[in-house]
Design an enzyme around this catalytic site. Structure first.
Site, short mmCIF file in Angstrom:
data_model
loop_
_atom_site.label_atom_id
_atom_site.label_comp_id
_atom_site.label_asym_id
_atom_site.label_seq_id
_atom_site.Cartn_x
_atom_site.Cartn_y
_atom_site.Cartn_z
N ASN A 10 19.99 9.08 7.00
CA ASN A 10 20.05 7.79 7.90
C ASN A 10 21.25 8.45 8.99
O ASN A 10 22.24 8.48 8.83
CB ASN A 10 20.85 6.84 7.07
CG ASN A 10 21.19 5.43 7.97
OD1 ASN A 10 20.75 5.39 9.10
ND2 ASN A 10 21.71 4.52 7.09
N ARG A 87 15.47 7.07 7.44
CA ARG A 87 15.55 5.69 7.72
C ARG A 87 15.46 5.46 9.29
O ARG A 87 16.22 5.97 9.93
CB ARG A 87 17.11 5.17 7.22
CG ARG A 87 16.99 3.62 7.73
CD ARG A 87 18.48 3.15 7.58
NE ARG A 87 18.67 1.73 7.83
CZ ARG A 87 19.72 1.08 8.26
NH1 ARG A 87 20.83 1.60 8.19
NH2 ARG A 87 19.51 -0.06 8.65
N HIS A 176 17.07 -5.04 7.96
CA HIS A 176 17.40 -4.77 6.43
C HIS A 176 16.18 -4.99 5.65
O HIS A 176 16.32 -5.41 4.46
CB HIS A 176 18.18 -5.87 6.06
CG HIS A 176 19.71 -5.80 6.64
ND1 HIS A 176 20.43 -6.95 6.93
CD2 HIS A 176 20.74 -4.77 7.05
CE1 HIS A 176 21.78 -6.45 7.43
NE2 HIS A 176 21.67 -5.20 7.56
N HIS A 204 21.34 -10.48 2.25
CA HIS A 204 22.09 -9.45 2.30
C HIS A 204 23.35 -9.63 3.25
O HIS A 204 23.31 -9.65 4.36
CB HIS A 204 20.94 -8.15 2.94
CG HIS A 204 21.65 -6.95 3.25
ND1 HIS A 204 21.26 -6.00 2.32
CD2 HIS A 204 22.49 -6.50 4.00
CE1 HIS A 204 21.94 -4.88 2.59
NE2 HIS A 204 22.74 -5.25 3.79
N GLY A 206 26.73 -7.56 4.18
CA GLY A 206 27.24 -6.37 4.29
C GLY A 206 28.10 -6.30 5.50
O GLY A 206 28.52 -7.32 6.00
N GLY A 208 26.63 -5.46 8.35
CA GLY A 208 25.60 -6.44 8.91
C GLY A 208 25.03 -7.43 7.78
O GLY A 208 25.34 -7.12 6.66
N ARG A 237 29.87 -8.82 14.52
CA ARG A 237 28.75 -9.73 15.34
C ARG A 237 28.68 -11.01 15.26
O ARG A 237 29.00 -11.59 14.10
CB ARG A 237 27.46 -9.03 15.05
CG ARG A 237 27.26 -7.73 15.34
CD ARG A 237 26.04 -7.22 14.89
NE ARG A 237 25.90 -5.99 13.86
CZ ARG A 237 25.02 -5.43 13.21
NH1 ARG A 237 24.05 -6.04 13.00
NH2 ARG A 237 25.33 -4.41 12.29
N ASP A 279 36.55 -6.81 7.85
CA ASP A 279 36.27 -6.59 6.34
C ASP A 279 36.71 -7.72 5.52
O ASP A 279 37.82 -8.11 5.57
CB ASP A 279 37.54 -5.27 6.01
CG ASP A 279 37.00 -4.58 4.60
OD1 ASP A 279 36.57 -3.67 4.68
OD2 ASP A 279 37.58 -5.31 3.48
N GLY A 327 27.56 -5.12 0.23
CA GLY A 327 28.90 -5.07 -0.23
C GLY A 327 29.47 -6.45 -0.47
O GLY A 327 30.20 -6.35 -1.37
N GLY A 329 27.96 -9.46 -0.78
CA GLY A 329 27.10 -10.35 -1.79
C GLY A 329 27.21 -9.81 -3.17
O GLY A 329 27.42 -10.49 -4.26
N ASN A 331 30.10 -8.13 -4.44
CA ASN A 331 31.45 -8.04 -4.78
C ASN A 331 32.27 -9.24 -4.40
O ASN A 331 33.45 -9.23 -4.93
CB ASN A 331 32.30 -7.14 -3.80
CG ASN A 331 31.50 -5.48 -4.54
OD1 ASN A 331 31.63 -5.24 -5.79
ND2 ASN A 331 30.85 -4.83 -3.70
N GLU A 381 19.05 1.17 -1.14
CA GLU A 381 18.13 1.36 0.20
C GLU A 381 17.90 2.73 -0.08
O GLU A 381 16.71 3.14 0.37
CB GLU A 381 18.69 0.89 1.51
CG GLU A 381 18.99 -0.46 1.73
CD GLU A 381 19.91 -0.58 3.00
OE1 GLU A 381 19.40 -1.20 4.06
OE2 GLU A 381 21.17 -0.72 2.75
P1 AMP Z 1 28.44 -2.74 3.27
O1 AMP Z 1 28.08 -2.65 4.60
O2 AMP Z 1 27.21 -3.15 2.42
O3 AMP Z 1 28.92 -1.63 2.74
O4 AMP Z 1 29.39 -3.84 3.06
C1 AMP Z 1 30.56 -3.90 3.50
C2 AMP Z 1 31.41 -5.14 3.27
O5 AMP Z 1 31.54 -5.24 1.81
C3 AMP Z 1 32.65 -5.41 4.03
O6 AMP Z 1 33.08 -6.41 4.44
C4 AMP Z 1 33.84 -5.05 2.56
O7 AMP Z 1 35.01 -5.84 2.85
C5 AMP Z 1 33.12 -6.07 1.77
N1 AMP Z 1 33.42 -5.86 0.25
C6 AMP Z 1 33.26 -4.55 -0.46
N2 AMP Z 1 33.87 -4.89 -1.75
C7 AMP Z 1 34.50 -6.33 -1.66
C8 AMP Z 1 35.07 -6.87 -2.59
N3 AMP Z 1 35.57 -6.46 -3.94
N4 AMP Z 1 35.48 -8.20 -2.10
C9 AMP Z 1 34.90 -8.67 -1.03
N5 AMP Z 1 34.43 -8.01 -0.31
C10 AMP Z 1 34.25 -6.73 -0.33
#
Ligand code: AMP
Length: 395
Positions: A10, A87, A176, A204, A206, A208, A237, A279, A327, A329, A331, A381
């Protein structure tokens, strides 16, 4: 036949994320990231088994990083690599599924680049480098947009003059797709339903974020549009804003298009609302300490997400379940519970303990029995790209 190995790549403009996927193992034998490519800080980092390692590649480009990757992949794959899956973000209207990379397919990806000026040229750099380094290997492009080519016209057209669509491709494409496709299939498996006879809402979430309505294994609507800026609040965004905001900022503040673009893509979303971070983990911690910006950012994020899910309900004949992935969704029990709290009209309700349990790769059902299904499904993915690559190699 021994289990086959696919290298999944990717590429960004100065980075390459990679994973070696073995069809028989859920863990990747090797994965990592090359970053700061083209600068003196260029570095290749990887993890093999439990061990982490890195190599500086001063001024190294995509080709240099892939060349260094070659012996690592050979070592981790037991010497046999069966193909490479790339990708590619934008496949336009041309690509409705993964494609074996041929000169025609590469030319088409290049022609689509005006729709994804940051992403497609980066993918092409990686494709060119991989084809020159691994000329004997079959290589495949898997498009983020392809899954959404099944959208009906009433879902993908904007209400702007038709010539903009016909002559300039101005329509909703969605992104996505690889993740939405993977998790909706997994959700059907987990629920004991046939993917070809089930209806899902997928979130989804993350860096994004996008939602998708998946009916009988096909995308019927999604929140991202011409670009990955439309729809939900994301890390940096804005998601949806009044389209007149552009003109308003230009007229009242004298902002250039570049400044507006940067503000909406890089300075907005969770970061802009909170004034603190993009984050979600940091924002949840700050909210615990009473930070007003972080609290507001999470409230807006969840409300806008719920609103998008409710709207996508228009595309479903029935609701077999809501799926959280990405990330956030996967966690964040807080985001899941706040979002579902806005969806009482759909009769959704979460089991508090099950919701708390599903974090760090643990998936499962989190709804109260008797209420519509809500599932946490870890996305993968890389695995989906490898599976698509293998399917094309068999064809
Ligand atoms: P991704 O782009 O799928 O890697 O997701 C990144 C996002 O997931 C970021 O905003 C991270 O802060 C969030 N994330 C990862 N772990 C946790 C967690 N334990 N609690 C809340 N958000 C999380």
């Amino acid at each position: 036949m021994p289990a086959r190995n696919i290298l999944v790549i990717n590429c960004g403009s100065s980075s390459i994320k990679f994973a070696l996927v073995n069809e028989a193992h859920s863990q990747f034998p090797l994965h990592g990231l090359a970053e700061c490519l083209g600068s003196r800080d260029a570095v290749l980092r990887w993890q093999r088994g439990g061990e982490k390692d890195s190599l500086m590649l001063p001024q190294g480009d995509h080709r240099a990083a892939l060349a260094q990757l070659l012996p690592l992949v050979q070592g981790a794959s037991g010497g046999t690599l069966h193909g490479i899956g790339h990708r590619v973000v934008h496949g336009g209207e041309r690509f409705t599924s993964a494609q074996r990379l041929t000169p025609e397919v590469i030319a088409a990806i290049r022609a689509i680049a005006p729709l994804a000026p940051l992403h497609n040229p980066a993918s092409l750099q990686g494709i060119d480098a991989a084809l020159s380094l691994f000329p004997q290997l079959p290589q495949v492009a898997v498009f983020d947009t392809a899954f959404h080519q099944s959208l009906p016209e009433h879902a993908y057209r904007y209400a702007v003059p038709e010539t903009l669509y016909r002559q300039h491709g101005v329509r909703r494409y969605g992104f996505h797709g690889t993740s939405h496709r993977y998790v909706s299939r997994r959700a059907a498996e987990m629920a004991g339903l046939a993917v070809g006879d089930s209806s899902w809402l997928v979130a989804h979430l993350g860096n994004g974020c996008s939602t998708c309505a998946v009916v009988d294994g096909q995308s019927r609507d999604t929140s991202m549009g011409l670009t990955p800026l439309e729809g939900l609040v994301m890390g940096t965004r804005s998601g949806d804003v009044d389209p007149n905001l552009h003109g308003h900022l230009a007229r009242t503040l004298g902002w250039s298009l570049e400044e507006i673009d940067r503000m909406l893509n890089k300075d907005s979303g969770l970061l802009g609302l909170s004034g603190l971070s993009n984050d979600m983990r940091s924002l949840e911690q700050a909210r615990e300490r009473g930070h007003a910006g972080a609290t507001l950012a999470i409230e807006v994020f969840c409300y806008r997400l719920a609103k998008s899910l409710a709207a996508l309900g228009c595309a479903l004949p029935q609701l077999d379940g809501l799926v959280f992935t990405g990330g956030i969704g996967e966690n964040s029990p807080l985001v899941r519970s706040k979002t579902v709290a806005h969806l009482r009209l759909l009769h959704l309700a979460l089991d508090k303990e099950a919701n708390a349990r599903c974090v760090r790769g643990v998936g499962g059902a989190i709804h109260v029995p008797g209420h519509p299904r809500v599932l946490v499904v870890p996305t993968n993915e890389e695995r989906q790209i490898a599976l698509d690559t293998l399917t094309l190699l068999e064809a």
